[in-house]
Design a protein around this motif. Structure first.
Motif, PDB file in Angstrom:
ATOM      1  N   ARG A 180       0.825  -1.215   0.000  1.00 38.17           N
ATOM      2  CA  ARG A 180       0.000   0.000   0.000  1.00 38.17           C
ATOM      3  C   ARG A 180       0.854   1.258   0.000  1.00 38.17           C
ATOM      4  N   THR A 181       0.311   2.321  -0.576  1.00 37.98           N
ATOM      5  CA  THR A 181       1.041   3.595  -0.632  1.00 37.98           C
ATOM      6  C   THR A 181       0.261   4.743   0.014  1.00 37.98           C
ATOM      7  N   ASP A 182      -0.979   4.482   0.418  1.00 39.15           N
ATOM      8  CA  ASP A 182      -1.858   5.521   0.964  1.00 39.15           C
ATOM      9  C   ASP A 182      -1.567   5.726   2.450  1.00 39.15           C
ATOM     10  N   LYS A 183      -0.637   6.625   2.760  1.00 37.97           N
ATOM     11  CA  LYS A 183      -0.138   6.756   4.132  1.00 37.97           C
ATOM     12  C   LYS A 183      -1.223   7.072   5.151  1.00 37.97           C
ATOM     13  N   ALA A 184      -2.145   7.960   4.796  1.00 38.70           N
ATOM     14  CA  ALA A 184      -3.200   8.325   5.742  1.00 38.70           C
ATOM     15  C   ALA A 184      -4.104   7.131   6.028  1.00 38.70           C
ATOM     16  N   ASP A 185      -4.415   6.357   5.000  1.00 43.00           N
ATOM     17  CA  ASP A 185      -5.276   5.192   5.178  1.00 43.00           C
ATOM     18  C   ASP A 185      -4.546   4.085   5.931  1.00 43.00           C
ATOM     19  N   ILE A 186      -3.240   3.951   5.685  1.00 43.32           N
ATOM     20  CA  ILE A 186      -2.434   2.985   6.441  1.00 43.32           C
ATOM     21  C   ILE A 186      -2.497   3.313   7.927  1.00 43.32           C
ATOM     22  N   GLN A 187      -2.386   4.613   8.253  1.00 41.61           N
ATOM     23  CA  GLN A 187      -2.438   5.026   9.655  1.00 41.61           C
ATOM     24  C   GLN A 187      -3.798   4.706  10.270  1.00 41.61           C
ATOM     25  N   ARG A 188      -4.873   4.890   9.503  1.00 41.30           N
ATOM     26  CA  ARG A 188      -6.216   4.556  10.005  1.00 41.30           C
ATOM     27  C   ARG A 188      -6.336   3.057  10.261  1.00 41.30           C
ATOM     28  N   THR A 189      -5.784   2.258   9.347  1.00 40.74           N
ATOM     29  CA  THR A 189      -5.826   0.808   9.536  1.00 40.74           C
ATOM     30  C   THR A 189      -5.034   0.410  10.771  1.00 40.74           C
ATOM     31  N   LEU A 190      -3.879   1.048  10.959  1.00 38.99           N
ATOM     32  CA  LEU A 190      -3.040   0.753  12.122  1.00 38.99           C
ATOM     33  C   LEU A 190      -3.792   1.064  13.414  1.00 38.99           C
ATOM     34  N   GLU A 191      -4.463   2.195  13.463  1.00 42.62           N
ATOM     35  CA  GLU A 191      -5.228   2.569  14.656  1.00 42.62           C
ATOM     36  C   GLU A 191      -6.360   1.570  14.905  1.00 42.62           C
ATOM     37  N   SER A 192      -6.972   1.079  13.835  1.00 41.56           N
ATOM     38  CA  SER A 192      -8.046   0.097  13.957  1.00 41.56           C
ATOM     39  C   SER A 192      -7.523  -1.227  14.521  1.00 41.56           C
ATOM     40  N   VAL A 193      -6.344  -1.643  14.064  1.00 41.26           N
ATOM     41  CA  VAL A 193      -5.729  -2.880  14.548  1.00 41.26           C
ATOM     42  C   VAL A 193      -5.399  -2.759  16.034  1.00 41.26           C
ATOM     43  N   LEU A 194      -4.842  -1.619  16.433  1.00 42.98           N
ATOM     44  CA  LEU A 194      -4.476  -1.420  17.835  1.00 42.98           C
ATOM     45  C   LEU A 194      -5.712  -1.346  18.727  1.00 42.98           C
ATOM     46  N   GLU A 195      -6.795  -0.833  18.186  1.00 46.00           N
ATOM     47  CA  GLU A 195      -8.047  -0.800  18.942  1.00 46.00           C
ATOM     48  C   GLU A 195      -8.599  -2.219  19.117  1.00 46.00           C
ATOM     49  N   ARG A 196      -8.433  -3.035  18.082  1.00 47.10           N
ATOM     50  CA  ARG A 196      -8.923  -4.416  18.144  1.00 47.10           C
ATOM     51  C   ARG A 196      -8.083  -5.267  19.089  1.00 47.10           C
TER      52      ARG A 196
END
Length: 240
Positions: free
Chosen positions: A107-123
């Motif tokens: 992936r290259t979409d840095k903002a979306d990568i960060q959102r996914t990362l936050e979602s993983v950490l929340e899970r």
């Protein structure tokens, strides 16, 4: 339901020894499908065939209408398929953060990568607590959460899980089982689950295939299979 995966009449062998003998399975969008059976029954070989890690010798594998067999492993990942391999396979000297970010390498979409990362950490709150730690210092269960999180960083449509409960403390097995259910429910990710812990696999899946020496012995609705005397005897160690 829309068919996502069609694994049809597949044969696969290692050094002329058959691992899969004309196996056919299907998975629809939004489903969790379990592959249960003893070690060596061919469950993991199905995942290796889907991901392009082992070439098949006969049959066809279709995913969302496209033929997968013959594609490279990298192309298959870009199609939206992510795999959590058996044995966890962490980068032990890298931090939890960097292990997770390795999952977003396509992936290259840095903002979306960060959102996914936050979602993983929340899970997986344990990963947030250990964010800067070296992955090798985590417990087995925490490492398993991390490699599932790493796979989710690719934003897959289909998640392949190979023995996620193997070598994990019973309490954390329950946590991981709940996480698999939540991932499918909340994120609409389809799941193909390979598991020797047949009780756990049948309890969290919609349908299941019981494997025996490279072929499908039984298949059906997971709740029905849980009550099937043949499944109880061969896969669940007697009465529930």
């Amino acid at each position: 339901m829309t068919q996502m995966l069609n694994f049809k009449d597949v044969e696969l062998y290692y050094d002329h020894v058959y691992a899969l003998k004309g196996v056919s399975i299907e998975l629809n969008e939004g489903e969790t499908v379990a592959l249960i059976g003893a070690n060596g029954a061919g469950k993991s070989s199905i995942l290796r065939a889907i991901t392009g890690l082992r070439p098949i010798h006969a049959g066809e594998i279709h995913y969302m209408g496209d033929r997968l067999d013959g594609m490279s492993a990298a192309e298959i990942v870009r199609k939206g398929i992510a795999m959590v391999p058996e044995g966890r396979r962490v980068f032990p000297y890298m931090s939890v953060k960097d292990n997770l970010l390795m999952g977003a390498f396509t992936r290259t979409d840095k903002a979306d990568i960060q959102r996914t990362l936050e979602s993983v950490l929340e899970r997986f709150p344990r990963l947030k607590e250990r964010y800067g730690q070296q992955a090798g210092t985590l417990s087995g269960g925490e490492q398993q959460m991390m490699v599932i999180g790493r796979a989710l960083m690719a934003k897959p449509r289909l998640l392949l899980l190979d023995e996620p409960s193997l070598g994990i403390a019973p309490k954390l097995v329950q946590d991981i089982a709940r996480a698999i259910v939540a991932i499918s429910r909340d994120e609409g990710v389809s799941v193909l689950l390979v598991e020797q812990n047949s009780r756990m696999a049948l309890s969290i899946s919609n349908r299941a295939y019981a494997m025996s020496t490279g072929s499908v012995a039984l298949s059906g609705n997971s709740k029905d299979l849980m009550g099937d005397d043949r499944i109880k005897a061969a896969y669940l160690g007697g009465d529930l």
